[in-house]
Design a protein around this motif. Structure first.
Motif, PDB file in Angstrom:
ATOM      1  N   ARG A  41       0.908  -1.216   0.121  1.00 15.53           N
ATOM      2  CA  ARG A  41       0.226   0.158  -0.047  1.00 15.53           C
ATOM      3  C   ARG A  41       0.793   1.170   0.005  1.00 15.53           C
ATOM      4  O   ARG A  41       0.595   2.195  -0.607  1.00 15.53           O
ATOM      5  N   SER A  44       2.789   1.743  -3.723  1.00 14.09           N
ATOM      6  CA  SER A  44       1.698   1.152  -4.765  1.00 14.09           C
ATOM      7  C   SER A  44       2.528   1.338  -6.012  1.00 14.09           C
ATOM      8  O   SER A  44       3.191   2.115  -6.307  1.00 14.09           O
ATOM      9  N   PRO A  46       2.666   2.092  -9.794  1.00 12.45           N
ATOM     10  CA  PRO A  46       2.229   3.623 -10.551  1.00 12.45           C
ATOM     11  C   PRO A  46       1.482   3.197 -12.080  1.00 12.45           C
ATOM     12  O   PRO A  46       1.199   4.405 -12.529  1.00 12.45           O
ATOM     13  N   ALA A  47       1.067   2.013 -12.168  1.00 11.65           N
ATOM     14  CA  ALA A  47       0.665   1.779 -13.491  1.00 11.65           C
ATOM     15  C   ALA A  47      -0.237   0.264 -13.340  1.00 11.65           C
ATOM     16  O   ALA A  47      -0.025  -0.199 -12.452  1.00 11.65           O
ATOM     17  N   TRP A  58      10.248   2.018 -12.093  1.00  9.72           N
ATOM     18  CA  TRP A  58       9.882   2.940 -10.828  1.00  9.72           C
ATOM     19  C   TRP A  58      10.387   2.375  -9.780  1.00  9.72           C
ATOM     20  O   TRP A  58      10.856   2.956  -8.876  1.00  9.72           O
ATOM     21  N   LEU A  66      11.177   7.567  -2.681  1.00  7.08           N
ATOM     22  CA  LEU A  66      10.082   7.853  -1.974  1.00  7.08           C
ATOM     23  C   LEU A  66      10.646   7.265  -0.282  1.00  7.08           C
ATOM     24  O   LEU A  66       9.936   8.035   0.400  1.00  7.08           O
ATOM     25  N   HIS A  69      11.880  10.118   1.453  1.00  6.69           N
ATOM     26  CA  HIS A  69      11.045  11.150   1.622  1.00  6.69           C
ATOM     27  C   HIS A  69      10.225  10.842   2.815  1.00  6.69           C
ATOM     28  O   HIS A  69       9.954  11.436   3.795  1.00  6.69           O
ATOM     29  N   PHE A  70       9.557   9.508   2.961  1.00  5.51           N
ATOM     30  CA  PHE A  70       8.942   8.939   4.032  1.00  5.51           C
ATOM     31  C   PHE A  70       9.798   8.824   5.174  1.00  5.51           C
ATOM     32  O   PHE A  70       9.384   9.310   6.342  1.00  5.51           O
TER      33      PHE A  70
ATOM     34  N   ARG B  78       3.138  12.079 -21.609  1.00  2.00           N
ATOM     35  CA  ARG B  78       3.501  10.818 -20.572  1.00  2.00           C
ATOM     36  C   ARG B  78       4.520  11.335 -19.410  1.00  2.00           C
ATOM     37  O   ARG B  78       4.446  11.108 -18.428  1.00  2.00           O
ATOM     38  N   GLU B  82       3.820  11.113 -15.589  1.00  4.87           N
ATOM     39  CA  GLU B  82       4.832  10.342 -14.524  1.00  4.87           C
ATOM     40  C   GLU B  82       5.129  11.197 -13.489  1.00  4.87           C
ATOM     41  O   GLU B  82       5.102  10.737 -12.243  1.00  4.87           O
ATOM     42  N   VAL B  85       2.317  11.636 -11.197  1.00  5.60           N
ATOM     43  CA  VAL B  85       1.967  10.164 -10.262  1.00  5.60           C
ATOM     44  C   VAL B  85       3.067  10.200  -9.168  1.00  5.60           C
ATOM     45  O   VAL B  85       2.619  10.036  -8.171  1.00  5.60           O
ATOM     46  N   GLN B  86       4.259  10.670  -9.539  1.00  3.62           N
ATOM     47  CA  GLN B  86       5.430  10.664  -8.601  1.00  3.62           C
ATOM     48  C   GLN B  86       5.041  11.510  -7.574  1.00  3.62           C
ATOM     49  O   GLN B  86       5.182  11.319  -6.065  1.00  3.62           O
ATOM     50  N   HIS B  89       2.432  10.166  -5.226  1.00  5.69           N
ATOM     51  CA  HIS B  89       2.764   8.916  -4.123  1.00  5.69           C
ATOM     52  C   HIS B  89       3.516   9.535  -2.980  1.00  5.69           C
ATOM     53  O   HIS B  89       3.622   8.777  -2.230  1.00  5.69           O
ATOM     54  N   ASP B  90       4.310  10.813  -3.280  1.00  2.00           N
ATOM     55  CA  ASP B  90       4.877  11.465  -2.389  1.00  2.00           C
ATOM     56  C   ASP B  90       4.073  11.756  -1.164  1.00  2.00           C
ATOM     57  O   ASP B  90       4.196  11.623   0.104  1.00  2.00           O
ATOM     58  N   TYR B  91       2.698  11.862  -1.430  1.00  4.90           N
ATOM     59  CA  TYR B  91       1.615  12.151  -0.490  1.00  4.90           C
ATOM     60  C   TYR B  91       0.812  10.769  -0.130  1.00  4.90           C
ATOM     61  O   TYR B  91      -0.267  11.090   0.499  1.00  4.90           O
ATOM     62  N   LEU B  92       1.217   9.746  -0.509  1.00  2.00           N
ATOM     63  CA  LEU B  92       0.727   8.590  -0.226  1.00  2.00           C
ATOM     64  C   LEU B  92      -0.708   8.124  -0.849  1.00  2.00           C
ATOM     65  O   LEU B  92      -1.398   7.420  -0.399  1.00  2.00           O
ATOM     66  N   LEU B  93      -0.947   8.952  -1.867  1.00  2.62           N
ATOM     67  CA  LEU B  93      -2.272   8.717  -2.683  1.00  2.62           C
ATOM     68  C   LEU B  93      -2.138   7.417  -3.576  1.00  2.62           C
ATOM     69  O   LEU B  93      -0.929   7.214  -4.005  1.00  2.62           O
ATOM     70  N   LEU B  94      -3.192   6.863  -3.880  1.00  2.00           N
ATOM     71  CA  LEU B  94      -3.278   5.833  -4.676  1.00  2.00           C
ATOM     72  C   LEU B  94      -3.384   6.385  -6.171  1.00  2.00           C
ATOM     73  O   LEU B  94      -4.670   6.556  -6.636  1.00  2.00           O
ATOM     74  N   ALA B  95      -2.203   6.577  -6.863  1.00  2.00           N
ATOM     75  CA  ALA B  95      -2.337   7.167  -8.391  1.00  2.00           C
ATOM     76  C   ALA B  95      -1.693   6.343  -9.333  1.00  2.00           C
ATOM     77  O   ALA B  95      -0.707   5.625  -9.107  1.00  2.00           O
ATOM     78  N   THR B  96      -2.146   6.173 -10.490  1.00  2.62           N
ATOM     79  CA  THR B  96      -1.455   5.547 -11.811  1.00  2.62           C
ATOM     80  C   THR B  96      -1.694   6.365 -12.912  1.00  2.62           C
ATOM     81  O   THR B  96      -2.444   7.251 -12.886  1.00  2.62           O
ATOM     82  N   ILE B  97      -0.718   6.162 -13.848  1.00  3.31           N
ATOM     83  CA  ILE B  97      -0.988   6.736 -15.312  1.00  3.31           C
ATOM     84  C   ILE B  97      -1.768   5.599 -16.065  1.00  3.31           C
ATOM     85  O   ILE B  97      -1.417   4.232 -15.905  1.00  3.31           O
TER      86      ILE B  97
END
Lengths: 169, 101
Positions: A41, A44, A46-47, A58, A66, A69-70, B78, B82, B85-86, B89-97
């Protein structure tokens, strides 16, 4: 427990020892070590599965950044939490001051902890929305309480950030 | 002057066929997926910070994620997708391209 904004910081006063202990557990709770669901989680994909090459790149090039950063966010929060170290009066209420420039790190660390705990105990959406569940009868119940309490702290940090962004606030 | 060059310019020989222009131009979507753990106010703040959206637009996308399970936050080239999305993810959201159909 009282929350106020003072001199560019969010000040939480009258924190009882139990809540102070929960706050002290943020950095430890944020670590997904060994819990596959939490690791999946926090980091997660990215695609979708049809983008295998991109997902592999990735993992190799983006994920280490990441992780750093965390980790930086939890370390900063850990340093702020030293204010809650037990002193000569272990059962006295405590005060925590979160400088505004630390707000984003706090939001991040709290989110890591909430996501990790939720993955660890596999809470359903219905359980996560049940904010009035009580009493705490198991470690799992305590996990849900932790998620809600950390969310409560996040709400105050967000409100404080919002106030700070408004020039007339 | 330079008759061979003019001839080549007028009728170039195709030695290798590259991708069609439309294939190269197809935009990519930045999609955010529902997650019951992240606070609604937090998700709204992230959309404002990452995409620079006004609060109303950020809230609209947050509610779309909450009610429909996903929302397309941005579409375009693209590399930029990308990067978004990065940031998410830094903010921990579920994101995809994903590629636009």
């Amino acid at each position: 427990m009282e929350v106020s904004c003072k001199n560019g910081a969010l000040e939480i006063t009258e924190i009882d020892p139990f809540l102070a202990e929960l706050l002290r557990q943020i950095p430890g709770s944020a670590k997904p070590d060994g819990i596959t669901a939490a690791e999946e989680r926090i980091f997660s994909a990215p695609a979708g599965p049809n983008e295998k090459e991109f997902c592999a790149e990735w993992k190799l090039y983006v994920e280490p950044g990441l992780r750093k950063h965390f980790q930086d966010a939890t370390e900063l929060v850990e340093a702020d939490l030293r204010q809650l170290q037990p002193n000569e009066k272990p059962f006295a209420n405590r005060t925590l001051r979160i400088p505004r420039e630390h707000s984003e790190s706090w939001l991040n660390a709290l989110n890591q902890a909430r996501l990790t705990i939720a993955a660890k105990y596999d809470f359903t959406e219905a359980e996560l929305c049940d904010h009035y569940r009580s009493p705490i009868g198991s470690r799992r119940d305590l996990g849900l309480f932790q998620i809600n309490f950390y969310g409560f702290v996040q709400e105050f940090i967000l409100r404080d950030m919002e106030c700070a962004e408004k020039p007339d606030a | 002057m330079f008759p061979q060059i003019y001839a080549a310019l007028e009728s170039p020989t195709v030695t290798e066929k590259t991708k069609e222009k439309e294939a190269l131009d197809l935009p990519w979507n930045v999609v955010v997926h529902n997650d019951p753990v992240n606070l609604m106010s937090y998700v709204t703040m992230v959309f404002q910070k990452v995409f620079g959206y006004p609060r109303e637009k950020a809230e609209m996308h947050m509610l779309e994620v909450h009610h429909k399970g996903r929302s397309i936050l941005w579409s375009g080239v693209r590399e930029r997708a990308e990067l978004f999305v990065q940031q998410l993810h830094d903010y921990l959201l579920l994101a995809t391209i994903e590629r636009t159909n």
